[in-house]
Motif scaffolding. Structure first.
Motif, PDB file in Angstrom:
ATOM      1  N   PHE A   1     -39.119  11.072  -7.440  1.00  0.00           N
ATOM      2  CA  PHE A   1     -39.078  12.383  -6.407  1.00  0.00           C
ATOM      3  C   PHE A   1     -39.855  13.421  -6.775  1.00  0.00           C
ATOM      4  O   PHE A   1     -39.871  13.885  -7.949  1.00  0.00           O
ATOM      5  CB  PHE A   1     -37.518  12.646  -6.895  1.00  0.00           C
ATOM      6  N   PRO A   2     -40.877  13.924  -5.800  1.00  0.00           N
ATOM      7  CA  PRO A   2     -41.844  14.906  -6.090  1.00  0.00           C
ATOM      8  C   PRO A   2     -41.175  16.250  -6.354  1.00  0.00           C
ATOM      9  O   PRO A   2     -39.839  16.354  -6.054  1.00  0.00           O
ATOM     10  CB  PRO A   2     -42.671  15.026  -4.804  1.00  0.00           C
ATOM     11  N   ASP A   3     -41.958  17.096  -7.068  1.00  0.00           N
ATOM     12  CA  ASP A   3     -41.704  18.250  -7.243  1.00  0.00           C
ATOM     13  C   ASP A   3     -40.673  18.680  -8.680  1.00  0.00           C
ATOM     14  O   ASP A   3     -40.306  19.681  -8.661  1.00  0.00           O
ATOM     15  CB  ASP A   3     -41.079  19.045  -5.840  1.00  0.00           C
ATOM     16  N   ILE A   4     -40.176  17.517  -9.064  1.00  0.00           N
ATOM     17  CA  ILE A   4     -39.282  17.691 -10.118  1.00  0.00           C
ATOM     18  C   ILE A   4     -39.864  17.084 -11.463  1.00  0.00           C
ATOM     19  O   ILE A   4     -40.468  16.007 -11.648  1.00  0.00           O
ATOM     20  CB  ILE A   4     -37.945  16.678  -9.954  1.00  0.00           C
ATOM     21  N   GLU A   5     -39.850  18.094 -12.358  1.00  0.00           N
ATOM     22  CA  GLU A   5     -40.630  17.719 -13.514  1.00  0.00           C
ATOM     23  C   GLU A   5     -39.773  17.826 -14.726  1.00  0.00           C
ATOM     24  O   GLU A   5     -38.786  18.630 -14.925  1.00  0.00           O
ATOM     25  CB  GLU A   5     -41.687  18.945 -13.700  1.00  0.00           C
ATOM     26  N   ASN A   6     -40.011  16.908 -15.751  1.00  0.00           N
ATOM     27  CA  ASN A   6     -39.239  16.799 -17.209  1.00  0.00           C
ATOM     28  C   ASN A   6     -37.879  16.897 -17.038  1.00  0.00           C
ATOM     29  O   ASN A   6     -37.169  17.649 -17.438  1.00  0.00           O
ATOM     30  CB  ASN A   6     -39.947  18.179 -17.797  1.00  0.00           C
ATOM     31  N   PRO A   7     -37.444  15.867 -16.212  1.00  0.00           N
ATOM     32  CA  PRO A   7     -35.768  15.683 -16.178  1.00  0.00           C
ATOM     33  C   PRO A   7     -35.463  15.290 -17.520  1.00  0.00           C
ATOM     34  O   PRO A   7     -35.881  14.335 -18.197  1.00  0.00           O
ATOM     35  CB  PRO A   7     -35.651  14.933 -15.103  1.00  0.00           C
ATOM     36  N   THR A   8     -34.179  15.554 -18.089  1.00  0.00           N
ATOM     37  CA  THR A   8     -33.523  15.244 -19.347  1.00  0.00           C
ATOM     38  C   THR A   8     -32.276  15.936 -19.254  1.00  0.00           C
ATOM     39  O   THR A   8     -31.627  16.512 -18.345  1.00  0.00           O
ATOM     40  CB  THR A   8     -34.402  16.010 -20.335  1.00  0.00           C
TER      41      THR A   8
ATOM     42  N   CYS B   1     -26.341  13.950 -13.025  1.00  0.00           N
ATOM     43  CA  CYS B   1     -27.123  15.167 -12.811  1.00  0.00           C
ATOM     44  C   CYS B   1     -27.806  15.390 -14.140  1.00  0.00           C
ATOM     45  O   CYS B   1     -27.631  14.763 -15.209  1.00  0.00           O
ATOM     46  CB  CYS B   1     -25.822  16.230 -12.931  1.00  0.00           C
ATOM     47  N   PHE B   2     -28.741  16.332 -14.405  1.00  0.00           N
ATOM     48  CA  PHE B   2     -29.681  16.581 -15.194  1.00  0.00           C
ATOM     49  C   PHE B   2     -30.346  17.952 -15.134  1.00  0.00           C
ATOM     50  O   PHE B   2     -30.160  18.603 -14.084  1.00  0.00           O
ATOM     51  CB  PHE B   2     -30.746  15.282 -15.309  1.00  0.00           C
ATOM     52  N   ARG B   3     -31.021  18.350 -16.103  1.00  0.00           N
ATOM     53  CA  ARG B   3     -31.386  19.717 -16.061  1.00  0.00           C
ATOM     54  C   ARG B   3     -33.072  19.253 -15.857  1.00  0.00           C
ATOM     55  O   ARG B   3     -33.530  18.117 -16.240  1.00  0.00           O
ATOM     56  CB  ARG B   3     -31.591  20.663 -17.531  1.00  0.00           C
ATOM     57  N   ALA B   4     -33.738  20.084 -15.212  1.00  0.00           N
ATOM     58  CA  ALA B   4     -35.440  19.793 -14.917  1.00  0.00           C
ATOM     59  C   ALA B   4     -35.984  21.090 -14.426  1.00  0.00           C
ATOM     60  O   ALA B   4     -35.231  22.479 -14.318  1.00  0.00           O
ATOM     61  CB  ALA B   4     -35.235  18.820 -13.924  1.00  0.00           C
ATOM     62  N   TYR B   5     -37.173  21.067 -14.120  1.00  0.00           N
ATOM     63  CA  TYR B   5     -38.025  22.195 -13.687  1.00  0.00           C
ATOM     64  C   TYR B   5     -38.565  21.731 -12.314  1.00  0.00           C
ATOM     65  O   TYR B   5     -38.994  20.524 -12.000  1.00  0.00           O
ATOM     66  CB  TYR B   5     -39.295  22.526 -14.511  1.00  0.00           C
ATOM     67  N   LYS B   6     -38.200  22.385 -11.211  1.00  0.00           N
ATOM     68  CA  LYS B   6     -38.513  22.477 -10.089  1.00  0.00           C
ATOM     69  C   LYS B   6     -39.788  23.111  -9.570  1.00  0.00           C
ATOM     70  O   LYS B   6     -39.668  24.269  -9.567  1.00  0.00           O
ATOM     71  CB  LYS B   6     -37.535  22.610  -8.847  1.00  0.00           C
TER      72      LYS B   6
ATOM     73  N   LEU C   1     -41.122  32.023  -4.883  1.00  0.00           N
ATOM     74  CA  LEU C   1     -41.079  30.343  -4.273  1.00  0.00           C
ATOM     75  C   LEU C   1     -39.831  29.833  -4.907  1.00  0.00           C
ATOM     76  O   LEU C   1     -39.318  30.346  -6.135  1.00  0.00           O
ATOM     77  CB  LEU C   1     -42.251  29.755  -4.706  1.00  0.00           C
ATOM     78  N   ASN C   2     -39.362  28.812  -4.368  1.00  0.00           N
ATOM     79  CA  ASN C   2     -38.199  28.088  -5.061  1.00  0.00           C
ATOM     80  C   ASN C   2     -38.417  27.347  -6.133  1.00  0.00           C
ATOM     81  O   ASN C   2     -38.424  25.912  -6.041  1.00  0.00           O
ATOM     82  CB  ASN C   2     -37.441  27.221  -4.015  1.00  0.00           C
ATOM     83  N   SER C   3     -38.989  27.801  -7.166  1.00  0.00           N
ATOM     84  CA  SER C   3     -39.480  26.863  -8.318  1.00  0.00           C
ATOM     85  C   SER C   3     -38.945  27.733  -9.532  1.00  0.00           C
ATOM     86  O   SER C   3     -38.422  28.956  -9.733  1.00  0.00           O
ATOM     87  CB  SER C   3     -41.101  27.327  -8.508  1.00  0.00           C
ATOM     88  N   GLY C   4     -38.701  26.840 -10.534  1.00  0.00           N
ATOM     89  CA  GLY C   4     -38.050  27.522 -11.687  1.00  0.00           C
ATOM     90  C   GLY C   4     -37.053  26.135 -12.396  1.00  0.00           C
ATOM     91  O   GLY C   4     -36.791  25.221 -11.722  1.00  0.00           O
ATOM     92  N   ASN C   5     -36.436  26.680 -13.543  1.00  0.00           N
ATOM     93  CA  ASN C   5     -35.494  25.734 -14.072  1.00  0.00           C
ATOM     94  C   ASN C   5     -34.146  25.392 -13.266  1.00  0.00           C
ATOM     95  O   ASN C   5     -33.468  26.592 -12.541  1.00  0.00           O
ATOM     96  CB  ASN C   5     -34.969  26.156 -15.327  1.00  0.00           C
ATOM     97  N   VAL C   6     -33.793  24.079 -13.035  1.00  0.00           N
ATOM     98  CA  VAL C   6     -32.610  23.918 -12.076  1.00  0.00           C
ATOM     99  C   VAL C   6     -31.789  23.003 -12.620  1.00  0.00           C
ATOM    100  O   VAL C   6     -31.982  22.238 -13.630  1.00  0.00           O
ATOM    101  CB  VAL C   6     -33.236  23.581 -10.564  1.00  0.00           C
TER     102      VAL C   6
ATOM    103  N   ASN D   1     -31.043  38.514  -8.864  1.00  0.00           N
ATOM    104  CA  ASN D   1     -31.166  39.121  -9.929  1.00  0.00           C
ATOM    105  C   ASN D   1     -31.049  38.303 -11.236  1.00  0.00           C
ATOM    106  O   ASN D   1     -31.213  38.795 -12.367  1.00  0.00           O
ATOM    107  CB  ASN D   1     -30.434  40.618 -10.219  1.00  0.00           C
ATOM    108  N   THR D   2     -30.425  37.031 -10.946  1.00  0.00           N
ATOM    109  CA  THR D   2     -29.880  36.104 -11.710  1.00  0.00           C
ATOM    110  C   THR D   2     -30.387  35.001 -11.744  1.00  0.00           C
ATOM    111  O   THR D   2     -30.200  34.266 -10.647  1.00  0.00           O
ATOM    112  CB  THR D   2     -28.433  36.058 -11.994  1.00  0.00           C
ATOM    113  N   THR D   3     -31.347  34.559 -12.567  1.00  0.00           N
ATOM    114  CA  THR D   3     -31.973  32.956 -12.614  1.00  0.00           C
ATOM    115  C   THR D   3     -31.621  32.164 -13.688  1.00  0.00           C
ATOM    116  O   THR D   3     -31.401  32.725 -14.634  1.00  0.00           O
ATOM    117  CB  THR D   3     -33.483  33.222 -12.343  1.00  0.00           C
ATOM    118  N   LEU D   4     -31.728  30.981 -13.610  1.00  0.00           N
ATOM    119  CA  LEU D   4     -31.409  30.110 -14.863  1.00  0.00           C
ATOM    120  C   LEU D   4     -32.712  30.046 -15.618  1.00  0.00           C
ATOM    121  O   LEU D   4     -33.673  29.968 -15.391  1.00  0.00           O
ATOM    122  CB  LEU D   4     -31.190  28.589 -14.243  1.00  0.00           C
TER     123      LEU D   4
END
Length: 294
Positions: free
Chosen positions: A134-141, A152-157, A180-185, A203-206
């Protein structure tokens, strides 16, 4: 022609050019004053009129959560002060017969980062399906099974900017850089489809989601997050979120921000303020300051 006549004795008074020059000290003070006025004319409009991320410094506040308002199955988990992290790198989804795991490709195409992969079970004892990336998903854990056919898991998109149209040169990125739609998700996947969370507000991001927990009754996903250390909602405390619909992945924030006395946090959507209007206000004020007599 008239010839000037000097009354008195002696030669006419000699006037040198140096006597008409301003002394050094007043001239230096005059220059410093002009420089200070110019600096004031720049910084004063910038600090009075602002928009988006150019807001003045916000004093730290505090985040709290009403634990008694949460479901009974969640209260013990929510009230725990432990910073629990799970470093699980794979999970098996029984209903879908698929394993999700983090890994890198053999050819190293995804660089040094670890990506998300799905390996379906064998359809025949002597045949196996190829793992899917699955591209664009980095370091899932911190994988966790939800009981709904997903994990479900936490990752960086990491969403790259869209490519330029064919035959056109890429345009320079404007300043400020568009969000852009990038960041911790928090992401959920069934081996075939993948959904990720969106920000609760502009104003609120993870920041650092952790402690994933699945409610037994509704199978809703809960997790915690650290308070921001900068921005309009910076402060202390823990934020608690929940995901009730795995199709939309909409986040519900169960925590409340308590701002310091005298400070009003910006409302949702304030970042979309018309910055062109602000720039005009800054220019007009700077023009007014430049007309002040020196």
């Amino acid at each position: 022609f008239f010839k000037p006549v000097f009354l008195g004795k002696g030669d006419p008074p000699a006037v040198s050019g140096t006597e008409h020059r301003m002394p050094l000290l007043p001239n230096l003070l005059y220059g410093l004053f002009a420089l200070a006025l110019g600096v004031t004319g720049y910084f004063l409009p910038v600090n009075i009129f602002y928009c988006g991320s150019n807001r003045p410094f916000a004093p730290p506040g505090h985040w709290t959560t009403n634990i008694t308002a949460l479901p009974d199955d969640v209260q013990d988990w929510a009230s725990s002060a432990e910073h629990r992290y799970s470093f699980s790198s794979f999970v098996y989804i029984p209903g879908e017969k698929v394993t999700l795991f983090q890994g890198s490709s053999v050819d190293g195409s995804n660089g040094a980062t670890m990506g998300l992969w799905a390996a379906p079970a064998s359809v025949y004892p002597f045949q196996t399906a190829e793992p899917r990336n699955f591209p664009d998903i980095e370091n899932p854990t911190e994988f966790i099974v939800t009981g709904t056919g997903r994990a479900c898991f936490r990752a960086y998109k990491n969403t790259p900017p869209p490519p330029p149209p064919n035959g056109t040169r890429p345009k320079p990125i404007p300043v400020p850089v568009p969000k852009l739609n990038s960041g911790n998700v928090i992401a959920c996947c069934d081996g075939k489809t993948l959904q990720t969370t969106k920000d609760v507000s502009s104003n609120t991001t993870l920041l650092n989601p952790y402690g994933l927990y699945v409610e037994n009754a509704t199978k809703a996903l809960w997790f915690k997050d650290d308070a921001a250390y900068s921005g309009p909602f910076m402060g202390t405390g823990t934020l608690i979120y929940s995901v009730d619909d795995y199709e939309t992945m909409e986040l519900t924030l169960h925590s409340t921000y308590h701002a310091p006395r005298g400070y009003k946090p910006p409302a949702d959507g304030d970042d979309a303020e018309d910055c062109d209007k602000v720039e005009r206000q800054r220019a007009l004020m700077a023009l007014f300051l430049s007309t002040l007599p020196v």
